[in-house]
Design an enzyme around this catalytic site. Sequence first.
Site, PDB file in Angstrom:
ATOM      1  N   THR A 326      -0.711  -2.735  -1.377  1.00  0.00           N
ATOM      2  CA  THR A 326      -0.560  -3.892  -0.516  1.00  0.00           C
ATOM      3  C   THR A 326      -1.680  -3.905   0.504  1.00  0.00           C
ATOM      4  OG1 THR A 326       1.850  -3.659  -0.748  1.00  0.00           O
ATOM      5  CG2 THR A 326       1.090  -4.987   1.088  1.00  0.00           C
ATOM      6  N   GLY A 408       2.221   0.372   1.500  1.00  0.00           N
ATOM      7  CA  GLY A 408       2.765   1.672   1.161  1.00  0.00           C
ATOM      8  C   GLY A 408       4.186   1.708   0.669  1.00  0.00           C
ATOM      9  N   GLY A 409       4.666   0.685  -0.047  1.00  0.00           N
ATOM     10  CA  GLY A 409       5.980   0.768  -0.667  1.00  0.00           C
ATOM     11  C   GLY A 409       7.068   1.140   0.318  1.00  0.00           C
TER      12      GLY A 409
END
Length: 515
Positions: A326, A408-409
Amino acid sequence: MTHIAFTAPHFKATEAGMEILRRGGSAVDAMVAAAAAVAVHYPHMNSLGGDGFWLIQRKGEAPVAIDAAGCAAASVDPQWTPPYRGVGAAFTSAGTVAGWEVARTYIGQFTQLEPLETLFAEARRGCESGIEVTDSLATVLRKYEGCKDIRQLYYPDGKLPSVGARLCNPRLGQLFERLAAEGLDGFYRGTLAEDIGAALECAGSLLRATDFYDYRARLQSPLSVQTSHAQLFNLGAPTQGIASLLTLAIYDQLYEASWSELQRVHHLIEATKQAFRVRDREVADPACLSEQWDQLLQPGYIRGLAAEIRGDRAQPWGKVAEPGDTVWMGALDGDGTLVSFIQSIYWEFGSGLVLPELGLVWNNRGLGFSRDPSSRNCLAPGKKPFHTLNPAMANFADGGRAAYGTMGGEGQPQTQAAIFTRRFYQGLPLADAIAESRWLLGRTWGEASVNLKMEQALYQRIGPQLAALGHEIRPVLNCNGMMGHAGGIYIDASGRVECATDPRSDGLALCETLG
């Protein structure tokens, strides 16, 4: 005194955004310029074939949110189990360009818009003259030597590009030229949309031009929660914005100024676990939420979650975690409009599907659907999957404002919490709050493990003590990319501006005074 500011995880995106701000353009137009540029310069992290979410706050007004998440193809079979990579994983439409359009329509009520040709100038330069291969891009490309589609687009002469080499993508430059001429809506309705749909169909995707024609990004109200320090804002479903807000709200319920660093980090990790359990149970397409949804940020519900946390013991953890690649970016314009924005294709290079005639890489966000048919988040035609993306904002009682976020999820809510508490509970400068060693519970990009990972400097200070509390912990290298690429902008009550980016990225943060 008027300030402008921009922060992004790639310096070319910051330069593109600042160029618009210096011209007197809006933070929204600056963000569109940066979003286009970063899709070119950081192709492993995002693409026009991905999704986006916005928070926009005009000075003195409440923020508004934009949900630009794509939907599953109309032809998808709910019983189908999609693959993780390849054309089969490319079955959700791309919403980010529609989000650009909605944002420009909103801000265009109050200010003059820049021509799209101007906004796409840096993106087109990168496509035509070439982008510089960074360490981050070279590292990811090395993993895709066996992927024919990625090699075709990003391996000049069939060879892995070295750091510092230049990569061109002229077909993507032509796509930007068509968007500038036809308008952003052309990505979804018109000859460009028909070409995108045809290319996807030819590649074997379930997506068709009709899936684009029926798609709309949505302007909406954000979620918010009041803490002792600020009113916090984030995106609603289908994002994990609820988890970011709950983590900080739970922590705020428990916080004691006398806590050591060990206790601060322990309580943030435990608050994250509580927030993630709620998130995993409740978040889904906005049309599929439970009757309990509106109660999740109420004080009594938050107190109940906080009561589950022990200061002397870590709760067990071992759930399957979500990765994510992202970019988060922030902007402040001369009128005081503040933007918090995030754009993504989910995994690095998304599905790995390339549409060579358009220079596009397509997302694999459909992996966010649950494979449990009884879940609220189960797969269905036209439905939005769960999203890890969630840009954040805060309003302070004294008039101060902040925009912050990260990639970062599963790390996104955790890094947001680390940055916010370090800056506004502990009083660290924003740049230090971002640069300080961090931790990650769960999985992020490039990682399969779901344990607690902690950068070495922080581990040396408190790692053994956290292990003694029951945390399963693993030290990792300092300034580690797996911790995400964070950034933030803070305008205090006097108008002073802090703008910072993450040393873990290839980013740049700029703040300038006008007039």
